[in-house]
Design a protein around this motif. Structure first.
Motif, PDB file in Angstrom:
ATOM      1  N   ALA A  22      31.425  36.635   8.070  1.00 28.14           N
ATOM      2  CA  ALA A  22      30.616  37.169   9.174  1.00 28.14           C
ATOM      3  C   ALA A  22      29.213  36.579   9.161  1.00 28.14           C
ATOM      4  N   ALA A  47      39.206  40.743  12.268  1.00 30.03           N
ATOM      5  CA  ALA A  47      38.026  40.870  13.139  1.00 30.03           C
ATOM      6  C   ALA A  47      38.465  40.995  14.601  1.00 30.03           C
ATOM      7  N   HIS A  72      28.424  40.382  13.222  1.00 34.56           N
ATOM      8  CA  HIS A  72      29.183  39.214  12.744  1.00 34.56           C
ATOM      9  C   HIS A  72      28.509  37.928  13.200  1.00 34.56           C
TER      10      HIS A  72
END
Lengths: 217, 217
Positions: B31, B73, B107
């Motif tokens: 991230a 994610a 992120h």
């Protein structure tokens, strides 16, 4: 091999001429097929030369040919943005867009493959070439708008619109080039005007510009 | 290695727990750094385990870890779009956008690296994951708009706006997260409204929708 395709091999070309000939053959192939579907044999055949000759000019093989073709296409695309700096602004944008959409039309499969990403020939170099064209488009627009020191809002608005145009081009190709090119062009110009108007409510620089555009018409 | 980082290794974790632990360590690293700047040693150290243990769980090494982290994610990002189907439409869009921008904020480096392309870990699989999220976003919007059979104009408008939002997110990160997130969110909602209004002039389906949105307010 057809006799006509073979003809060029019988003439002695200069190094530069030969390079251009191979590049043009590659450009045509990469425009209408995905990079995966183009082999060096295809390029050799299209240029009417042997595979070793292609390798002599492009020792890096397909990847090198692809990148050279991409650079050449990027150059052509930049020329689409050339537009005299007189007359009302939106018709200038419409003319540049028209040339851009003609380019997209003429390089359909290659254009999609390039921008959809994940291709075997995609590298940080190919990404940089594409980004260079995007940046050039943004600079052209800002310079036509006569803005010397564009603020964050205006830069963001222009770049958002350029990305939206790219997305529209890809969908347009997906949809069998519908709506007709002229409709798409006018629609995109209207989107530009509307997106500037929205930003104008948040940013004085864009507000001044939007006012000039309205006065222009 | 700090004692706190090493602690997890002293507890016996189940296979699933260990996998999740490694994945979370990878997610945090990916991230905030570019994929190029994350090594398997970093992941092992962050999880307080040995490098061979990371390989036991992810024999494909960094590429496999990256793809697993990306899938995780993407799942998280899809949840940003979950929004109850009641109340006026534009505030629903604003709330979903707010969660999306929080995700982008959290992120930042990984998000930029992923979307800017040309990364060493980019493959047709990573591209497909990102495209899946884009498609999910478009479907969510169209379903909230209560459109069962969206025509070309409407689909194109929604996808153009989603791409513009992505572009705005990247520029926002580039610009040190300015303008403030709330401003960006509201500005993007206004862009959505404006772009629908432009399309409404060309497409009856969008015109009906734009009318509903106005009645909503």
């Amino acid at each position: 091999m057809t006799p006509s395709a073979a003809t060029p091999a019988y003439r002695r070309l200069s190094v530069e001429e030969r390079r251009t000939q191979l590049l043009n053959a590659a450009l045509t192939l990469f425009a209408h097929r995905t990079p995966e579907d183009v082999s060096l044999d295809d390029v050799a055949e299209a240029a009417g030369v042997s595979r070793p000759l292609v390798y002599r000019y492009f020792p890096g093989g397909k990847q090198q040919l692809y990148e050279a073709a991409l650079r050449s296409a990027a150059e052509e695309l930049r020329h689409c943005f050339d537009e005299p700096r007189d007359g009302p602004l939106l018709p200038r944008l419409a003319r540049a867009l028209d040339r851009y959409l003609t380019f997209v039309d003429e390089h359909d499969t290659g254009f999609s493959a390039l921008l959809q990403g994940g291709s075997v020939v995609e590298t940080s170099r190919t990404t940089a070439i594409v980004d260079g064209v995007r940046r050039a488009a943004a600079e052209h627009i800002l310079s036509h708008l006569d803005v010397t020191d564009p603020g964050r809002h205006l830069r963001m608005t222009v770049r958002m619109w350029i990305t939206a145009v790219e997305a529209a081009s890809l969908i347009w190709l997906d949809e069998g080039k519908q709506p007709p090119r002229d409709d798409l062009r006018d629609w995109l110009v209207e989107q530009f005007e509307a997106t500037l108007a929205v930003t104008a409510a948040r940013d004085p620089q864009t507000a001044a510009l939007a006012q000039r555009l309205t006065a222009d018409e």
